[in-house]
Design a protein around this motif. Structure first.
Motif, PDB file in Angstrom:
ATOM      1  N   VAL A 131       0.804  -1.221   0.000  1.00 30.73           N
ATOM      2  CA  VAL A 131       0.000   0.000   0.000  1.00 30.73           C
ATOM      3  C   VAL A 131       0.841   1.279   0.000  1.00 30.73           C
ATOM      4  N   GLY A 132       2.139   1.175   0.311  1.00 31.34           N
ATOM      5  CA  GLY A 132       3.025   2.326   0.200  1.00 31.34           C
ATOM      6  C   GLY A 132       3.177   3.147   1.470  1.00 31.34           C
ATOM      7  N   GLU A 133       2.131   3.219   2.287  1.00 28.47           N
ATOM      8  CA  GLU A 133       2.183   3.984   3.523  1.00 28.47           C
ATOM      9  C   GLU A 133       1.098   3.472   4.462  1.00 28.47           C
ATOM     10  N   LEU A 134       1.352   3.589   5.764  1.00 28.29           N
ATOM     11  CA  LEU A 134       0.384   3.158   6.768  1.00 28.29           C
ATOM     12  C   LEU A 134       0.298   4.231   7.851  1.00 28.29           C
ATOM     13  N   SER A 135      -0.904   4.669   8.139  1.00 24.10           N
ATOM     14  CA  SER A 135      -1.080   5.589   9.254  1.00 24.10           C
ATOM     15  C   SER A 135      -1.013   4.799  10.556  1.00 24.10           C
ATOM     16  N   LYS A 156      -4.450  -5.669   1.096  1.00 26.05           N
ATOM     17  CA  LYS A 156      -4.610  -4.600   0.130  1.00 26.05           C
ATOM     18  C   LYS A 156      -5.244  -3.392   0.825  1.00 26.05           C
ATOM     19  N   GLN A 157      -5.244  -2.260   0.140  1.00 24.08           N
ATOM     20  CA  GLN A 157      -5.676  -1.017   0.771  1.00 24.08           C
ATOM     21  C   GLN A 157      -7.095  -1.106   1.320  1.00 24.08           C
ATOM     22  N   LYS A 220       2.581  17.825   0.624  1.00 23.45           N
ATOM     23  CA  LYS A 220       1.970  16.699   1.314  1.00 23.45           C
ATOM     24  C   LYS A 220       1.102  15.931   0.336  1.00 23.45           C
ATOM     25  N   ARG A 221       1.293  14.615   0.300  1.00 25.88           N
ATOM     26  CA  ARG A 221       0.583  13.788  -0.657  1.00 25.88           C
ATOM     27  C   ARG A 221      -0.876  13.597  -0.250  1.00 25.88           C
ATOM     28  N   ASP A 222      -1.774  13.728  -1.197  1.00 28.58           N
ATOM     29  CA  ASP A 222      -3.173  13.417  -0.985  1.00 28.58           C
ATOM     30  C   ASP A 222      -3.346  11.917  -1.206  1.00 28.58           C
ATOM     31  N   ASN A 223      -3.670  11.193  -0.141  1.00 32.27           N
ATOM     32  CA  ASN A 223      -3.682   9.736  -0.220  1.00 32.27           C
ATOM     33  C   ASN A 223      -4.693   9.204  -1.227  1.00 32.27           C
ATOM     34  N   TYR A 224      -5.864   9.829  -1.294  1.00 35.80           N
ATOM     35  CA  TYR A 224      -6.877   9.343  -2.222  1.00 35.80           C
ATOM     36  C   TYR A 224      -6.445   9.577  -3.666  1.00 35.80           C
ATOM     37  N   LEU A 225      -5.977  10.789  -3.967  1.00 30.61           N
ATOM     38  CA  LEU A 225      -5.543  11.075  -5.336  1.00 30.61           C
ATOM     39  C   LEU A 225      -4.369  10.181  -5.739  1.00 30.61           C
ATOM     40  N   HIS A 226      -3.496   9.865  -4.773  1.00 30.06           N
ATOM     41  CA  HIS A 226      -2.378   8.987  -5.108  1.00 30.06           C
ATOM     42  C   HIS A 226      -2.874   7.583  -5.442  1.00 30.06           C
ATOM     43  N   ASN A 231      -4.009   3.516  -9.586  1.00 33.25           N
ATOM     44  CA  ASN A 231      -5.012   2.704 -10.286  1.00 33.25           C
ATOM     45  C   ASN A 231      -5.001   2.969 -11.783  1.00 33.25           C
ATOM     46  N   LEU A 232      -4.827   4.236 -12.161  1.00 28.94           N
ATOM     47  CA  LEU A 232      -4.780   4.572 -13.590  1.00 28.94           C
ATOM     48  C   LEU A 232      -3.570   3.944 -14.268  1.00 28.94           C
ATOM     49  N   LEU A 233      -2.442   3.915 -13.580  1.00 33.92           N
ATOM     50  CA  LEU A 233      -1.257   3.262 -14.130  1.00 33.92           C
ATOM     51  C   LEU A 233      -1.483   1.757 -14.279  1.00 33.92           C
TER      52      LEU A 233
END
Length: 347
Positions: A131-135, A156-157, A220-226, A231-233
């Protein structure tokens, strides 16, 4: 999705400083007792003689922490890396060996008299790879997971989100705050992962997002947009190749990275989530590309920094970026990468 909310990651620690005399000397006593084939009562007596406790419950806790962390298997055996840990000449080396041990062997729900199959740190790290990052809330949610019920050995996310919500609904952190604190203490000791603003990242990924200073003062990265960006990739690769694969190695790794061409911290609001500003890569190629050790020409050929060792150059030279993914917009981003990321590294 199998759930068992009576079971959770049960971690207790007597000592939290792995470089302290109490931690190291207690471990030495346990190893010595195993070598001499002492029984459990003798082991408890020896540990209490070394570091006296108020009661035998605390003695057992100090022994069991080494089982939970992965140093000791049972009353009869310990892992070979345990000796390397004890023989380490520096704290830094000891901490790296600690990372190796807990990743390979830690089983928080085990004790010296009880076996258990959950390997929590291994599961958590593999989920982080996915997932790349975890809060911190995500990590608390993971503590509810029955690991053996997850065949793929990571979440998975959407599954992470499910357990995060369940932990919040059940007030898990309020009831088990000690265990939560112990887990965060261990994560803060592990090599190459880092907490930034309550989010856990692989350190290399964090440097790409926040810069080498690892401070939150950049974009700061927007988690949803990322997630949408990734997903698009994935959808682009599936459309071209029939499956989600690395754009370079053409392999269907279980975890692939959405790697920015123009670095995230240097991108404007549109560029940061433009799928044309990205490649779907395996973690090895992602790290080399993000740090500027490799780039690609307009035909997909890999260009290597002179800072790379020859054996690495020889290996990666067998690959190239699939030209199917080199559209006009990506070529513009690649030009930036060659000039501003790779060229600086090259020089």
């Amino acid at each position: 999705m199998k759930q068992n909310y009576e079971s959770y990651w049960k971690l207790t620690l007597e000592y939290t400083d792995i470089n302290s005399d109490k931690f190291i000397n207690t471990l030495k006593i346990i190893v010595n007792c195993i070598d001499k084939h002492h029984n459990y009562r003798e082991l408890q007596e020896d540990v209490n003689s070394c570091c006296p406790k108020v009661d035998m419950g605390s003695v057992r806790k100090s022994i069991n922490q080494f089982v939970k962390l992965g140093f000791i298997n049972d009353i009869n055996s310990y892992n070979l890396e345990t000796i390397d840990f004890l023989n380490a000449r520096t704290n830094r080396r000891r901490e790296s060996i600690f990372s190796q041990i807990v990743y390979k062997y830690a089983k928080f729900n085990a004790s010296i008299t009880r076996t258990h199959e959950w390997n929590q740190i291994n599961f958590l790290i593999k989920t982080l790879e996915e997932v790349g990052e975890l809060s911190k809330s995500n990590i608390i949610g993971l503590m509810l997971v029955d690991i053996l019920s997850i065949e793929k050995c990571y979440l998975k996310q959407e599954e992470v989100n499910f357990y995060t919500q369940e932990a919040q609904n059940r007030g898990f952190v309020d009831r088990k705050y000690n265990q939560v604190g112990y887990l965060f203490n261990i994560l803060n000791k592990l090599d190459d992962i880092v907490f930034i603003d309550n989010m856990l990242y692989f350190e290399d990924d964090a440097k790409v997002i926040f810069g080498d200073s690892l401070k939150q003062d950049s974009r700061k990265r927007d988690n949803y947009l990322h997630r949408v960006y990734k997903n698009l990739l994935k959808e682009e690769v599936e459309e071209q190749l029939g499956n989600t694969k690395c754009m370079v190695e053409n392999l269907s790794y279980p975890s692939l990275v959405a790697s920015h061409i123009k670095p995230f911290i240097k991108s404007n609001d549109f560029e940061a989530y433009d799928p044309n500003n990205g490649f779907l890569l395996s973690r090895n190629f992602d790290i080399l590309f993000d740090l500027g050790y490799i780039t690609f020409d307009n035909n997909g050929k890999i260009l290597c920094s002179n800072k790379l060792e020859n054996d690495v150059v020889d290996y990666i030279s067998n690959y190239q970026l699939n030209p199917l993914f080199l559209n006009e917009e990506r070529l513009k981003y690649l030009d930036f990468h060659r000039e501003k990321v790779f060229k600086e590294q090259y020089e």
